[in-house]
Design an enzyme around this catalytic site. Sequence first.
Site, PDB file in Angstrom:
ATOM      1  N   SER A  77      39.956  43.756  49.145  1.00  0.00           N
ATOM      2  CA  SER A  77      40.868  43.744  47.998  1.00  0.00           C
ATOM      3  C   SER A  77      41.364  42.337  47.682  1.00  0.00           C
ATOM      4  O   SER A  77      41.862  42.098  46.585  1.00  0.00           O
ATOM      5  CB  SER A  77      42.043  44.693  48.227  1.00  0.00           C
ATOM      6  OG  SER A  77      42.750  44.335  49.390  1.00  0.00           O
ATOM      7  N   CYS A  78      41.212  41.405  48.620  1.00  0.00           N
ATOM      8  CA  CYS A  78      41.611  40.019  48.344  1.00  0.00           C
ATOM      9  C   CYS A  78      40.721  39.397  47.268  1.00  0.00           C
ATOM     10  O   CYS A  78      41.171  38.572  46.481  1.00  0.00           O
ATOM     11  CB  CYS A  78      41.534  39.171  49.606  1.00  0.00           C
ATOM     12  SG  CYS A  78      42.684  39.697  50.881  1.00  0.00           S
ATOM     13  N   ILE A  79      39.454  39.801  47.267  1.00  0.00           N
ATOM     14  CA  ILE A  79      38.525  39.261  46.276  1.00  0.00           C
ATOM     15  C   ILE A  79      38.049  40.341  45.303  1.00  0.00           C
ATOM     16  O   ILE A  79      37.081  40.153  44.582  1.00  0.00           O
ATOM     17  CB  ILE A  79      37.321  38.563  46.946  1.00  0.00           C
ATOM     18  CG1 ILE A  79      36.547  39.521  47.851  1.00  0.00           C
ATOM     19  CG2 ILE A  79      37.758  37.323  47.688  1.00  0.00           C
ATOM     20  CD1 ILE A  79      35.224  38.968  48.363  1.00  0.00           C
TER      21      ILE A  79
END
Length: 185
Positions: A161-163
């Site tokens: 979910s960070c990218i």
Amino acid sequence: MTNAGCVRPLTTISDRDLLLRDLLMFHVVHQVHGPFQRFEGLKTLGVLGAVKKLPDSFRSWFCHEPQRLTADMMDDLFTPRLAPKGSNRRRAEDAVIPLCKDYLQDAEDEEGSSKLQNILVFATGSNEIRPVGFSPAPSIEFIHEGSEESSSKQMFPMASSCINCLKLPLITSYEAFKESMDPGI
């Protein structure tokens, strides 16, 4: 109170009323004055006049209204990162893309936007498509044998979910793909 510039000593009840008036003026008038001043720039080319005459026509530009997620919206949102054409990896990825599209459509048909919302949260951490979009743009990657994420039994989707990345296992039958996606998400 000091942020509002109200440092008046309270010695009588009327001082309390004056303090209250000062606080209300700060919060209701002075704090919103700056944002309202920014609207003055819309007078250029007559935009502000058009907004005042037809406010409903411009509402979507200035006010975010969450939309019900659809399979087509999700499909448009995620861009697959594919291996080079002609490679064995690309052939395997090309087989999964239609399964993913069918899965999104079935998710919408079965449970409506709630299941699509779960997929979006799994991949991006957000439960709705943001008005300003995502940075980086959501993508789909594939879990190939021998890759860092793969194991001999890797059958479930993964996400970063960070990218804003959804990583899909390379499964060739729809039933197996769906059985992998549902518990994985």
